[in-house]
Design an enzyme around this catalytic site. Structure first.
Site, PDB file in Angstrom:
ATOM      1  N   ASP A   4       0.921  -1.437  -0.218  1.00  0.00           N
ATOM      2  CA  ASP A   4      -0.205   0.200   0.057  1.00  0.00           C
ATOM      3  C   ASP A   4       0.884   1.060   0.054  1.00  0.00           C
ATOM      4  OD1 ASP A   4       1.279   0.642   2.566  1.00  0.00           O
ATOM      5  OD2 ASP A   4      -1.238   0.486   3.650  1.00  0.00           O
ATOM      6  N   HIS A   5       0.311   2.898   0.178  1.00  0.00           N
ATOM      7  CA  HIS A   5       0.512   3.084   0.256  1.00  0.00           C
ATOM      8  C   HIS A   5       1.632   3.454   1.437  1.00  0.00           C
ATOM      9  CE1 HIS A   5      -2.575   4.195   2.707  1.00  0.00           C
ATOM     10  NE2 HIS A   5      -1.454   4.567   3.171  1.00  0.00           N
ATOM     11  N   CYS A  57       3.383  -2.949   3.671  1.00  0.00           N
ATOM     12  CA  CYS A  57       2.134  -2.126   4.280  1.00  0.00           C
ATOM     13  C   CYS A  57       3.020  -1.625   5.414  1.00  0.00           C
ATOM     14  CB  CYS A  57       0.877  -2.850   4.738  1.00  0.00           C
ATOM     15  SG  CYS A  57       0.755  -3.280   6.179  1.00  0.00           S
ATOM     16  N   GLY A  58       2.006  -0.428   6.043  1.00  0.00           N
ATOM     17  CA  GLY A  58       3.161  -0.116   7.107  1.00  0.00           C
ATOM     18  C   GLY A  58       3.718  -0.582   8.359  1.00  0.00           C
ATOM     19  N   THR A  59       2.386  -2.083   8.791  1.00  0.00           N
ATOM     20  CA  THR A  59       3.294  -2.349  10.023  1.00  0.00           C
ATOM     21  C   THR A  59       3.625  -3.794   8.902  1.00  0.00           C
ATOM     22  OG1 THR A  59       0.360  -3.249  10.167  1.00  0.00           O
ATOM     23  CG2 THR A  59       2.205  -1.451  11.677  1.00  0.00           C
ATOM     24  N   GLY A  60       2.508  -4.037   7.940  1.00  0.00           N
ATOM     25  CA  GLY A  60       3.283  -5.786   7.240  1.00  0.00           C
ATOM     26  C   GLY A  60       1.635  -6.685   7.933  1.00  0.00           C
ATOM     27  N   ILE A  61       1.191  -5.438   9.333  1.00  0.00           N
ATOM     28  CA  ILE A  61       0.085  -6.503  10.319  1.00  0.00           C
ATOM     29  C   ILE A  61      -1.338  -7.036   8.903  1.00  0.00           C
ATOM     30  CG2 ILE A  61      -1.601  -6.207  11.910  1.00  0.00           C
ATOM     31  CD1 ILE A  61       0.474  -5.020  13.592  1.00  0.00           C
ATOM     32  N   GLY A  62      -1.797  -5.612   8.075  1.00  0.00           N
ATOM     33  CA  GLY A  62      -3.082  -5.958   7.996  1.00  0.00           C
ATOM     34  C   GLY A  62      -2.925  -6.555   6.738  1.00  0.00           C
ATOM     35  N   MET A  63      -2.065  -6.380   5.941  1.00  0.00           N
ATOM     36  CA  MET A  63      -1.284  -7.383   4.684  1.00  0.00           C
ATOM     37  C   MET A  63      -1.302  -9.177   5.397  1.00  0.00           C
ATOM     38  SD  MET A  63      -0.624  -5.214   2.191  1.00  0.00           S
ATOM     39  CE  MET A  63      -0.227  -3.662   1.273  1.00  0.00           C
ATOM     40  N   HIS A  82       9.950 -23.941   8.843  1.00  0.00           N
ATOM     41  CA  HIS A  82       8.541 -24.871   9.835  1.00  0.00           C
ATOM     42  C   HIS A  82       7.807 -24.317   9.224  1.00  0.00           C
ATOM     43  CE1 HIS A  82      11.112 -24.995  13.988  1.00  0.00           C
ATOM     44  NE2 HIS A  82      12.666 -25.435  12.682  1.00  0.00           N
ATOM     45  N   ARG A 137       8.140 -33.902   9.931  1.00  0.00           N
ATOM     46  CA  ARG A 137       6.728 -33.562  11.060  1.00  0.00           C
ATOM     47  C   ARG A 137       6.555 -32.414  10.987  1.00  0.00           C
ATOM     48  NH1 ARG A 137      11.303 -31.968  13.783  1.00  0.00           N
ATOM     49  NH2 ARG A 137      11.544 -30.065  14.502  1.00  0.00           N
ATOM     50  N   HIS A 138       6.946 -30.843  10.355  1.00  0.00           N
ATOM     51  CA  HIS A 138       6.850 -29.582  10.384  1.00  0.00           C
ATOM     52  C   HIS A 138       5.605 -29.829   8.881  1.00  0.00           C
ATOM     53  CE1 HIS A 138       9.533 -27.678  12.981  1.00  0.00           C
ATOM     54  NE2 HIS A 138      10.459 -28.674  11.961  1.00  0.00           N
TER      55      HIS A 138
HETATM   56  C1  RB5 Z   1      -1.701   2.313   6.766  1.00  0.00           C
HETATM   57  O1  RB5 Z   1      -2.203   3.956   7.666  1.00  0.00           O
HETATM   58  C2  RB5 Z   1      -1.681   1.265   7.823  1.00  0.00           C
HETATM   59  O2  RB5 Z   1      -2.713   1.578   8.705  1.00  0.00           O
HETATM   60  C3  RB5 Z   1      -1.059   0.398   6.412  1.00  0.00           C
HETATM   61  O3  RB5 Z   1      -0.748   0.544   6.366  1.00  0.00           O
HETATM   62  C4  RB5 Z   1      -1.018  -1.070   7.213  1.00  0.00           C
HETATM   63  O4  RB5 Z   1      -0.161  -0.959   8.602  1.00  0.00           O
HETATM   64  C5  RB5 Z   1      -1.974  -1.445   8.289  1.00  0.00           C
HETATM   65  O5  RB5 Z   1      -1.724  -2.844   9.194  1.00  0.00           O
END
Ligand code: RB5
Length: 149
Positions: free
Chosen positions: A8-9, A65-71, A98, A132-133
Site C-alpha cells: 500500500d502507500h 504495508c505500514g506494519t505488515g499486519i493488515g497485509m 517450519h 513433522r512440520h
Molecule cells: C496505513 O496507514 C496503515 O494502516 C497500513 O499500511 C497498515 O499498517 C495496516 O496494517
C-alpha cells in the site's frame, strides 16, 4: 521462480527499494502495485497478490504495508496462502523452515532498508524442512478439512 511484490502507500518506498535490490540479485520480480504514495486500502493489494500465489502465478510473494499486519491478516484468508509477518532474519528463516510460508509480510514503517533486504534474502533463500512440520502445515487449512484435526 517469479516473486510477486505489492504494497500500500505506507510500503511504497520500501517496495521500490526491495524490487530494485532483488532484481539486482537476479530474481524475476512482478510488481502488482501500488504505483504511488497516494492513500489506498491495503486489502486490495493483499488480495491481488494472494490470488496470484493461490493460482500459481508466482511461487513466493512479498507484501508491505505500514506494519505488515493488515497485509498478513488479509493474505491469510486465501486458501493455500501462508503469510508470515517477519521483523528479522530469525523469523524469516523459521517462517520458511517450519511454516512453509509463501508470502513474506513486512512493515515499511518498522524496518529499515538494510534489515528488509536481509529478511527478504533469508526468506527467499531458505527451504521448508518438511517432516513433522508438513503434518502441522497441513492442519492449518481448516477450510479444506473442517476443524483442522
Ligand atoms: C496505513 O496507514 C496503515 O494502516 C497500513 O499500511 C497498515 O499498517 C495496516 O496494517
Amino acid at each position: 521462480m517469479t516473486i510477486l511484490i505489492a504494497s500500500d502507500h505506507a510500503g511504497f518506498e520500501l517496495k521500490g527499494i526491495l524490487r530494485t535490490y532483488l532484481e539486482g540479485e537476479g530474481h524475476e520480480v512482478r510488481d502488482l502495485g501500488v504505483d504511488s504514495e497516494t492513500s489506498v486500502d491495503y486489502p486490495d493489494f493483499a488480495h491481488r497478490l494472494a490470488a496470484g500465489i493461490g493460482s500459481g502465478e508466482g511461487g513466493l510473494g512479498i507484501l508491505i504495508c505500514g506494519t505488515g499486519i493488515g497485509m498478513s491478516m488479509t493474505a491469510n484468508r486465501h486458501p493455500g496462502v501462508r503469510a508470515a509477518l517477519c521483523h528479522d532474519a530469525y523469523t524469516a528463516e523459521m517462517a520458511r523452515r517450519h511454516n512453509d510460508a509463501n508470502v513474506l509480510c513486512m512493515g515499511g514503517r518498522v524496518l529499515g532498508a538494510g534489515v528488509a533486504e536481509q529478511v527478504a534474502d533469508v526468506f527467499l533463500g531458505t527451504a521448508f524442512e518438511g517432516g513433522r512440520h508438513q503434518r502441522r502445515v497441513c492442519k492449518i487449512e481448516i477450510e479444506a478439512k473442517g476443524d483442522g484435526r
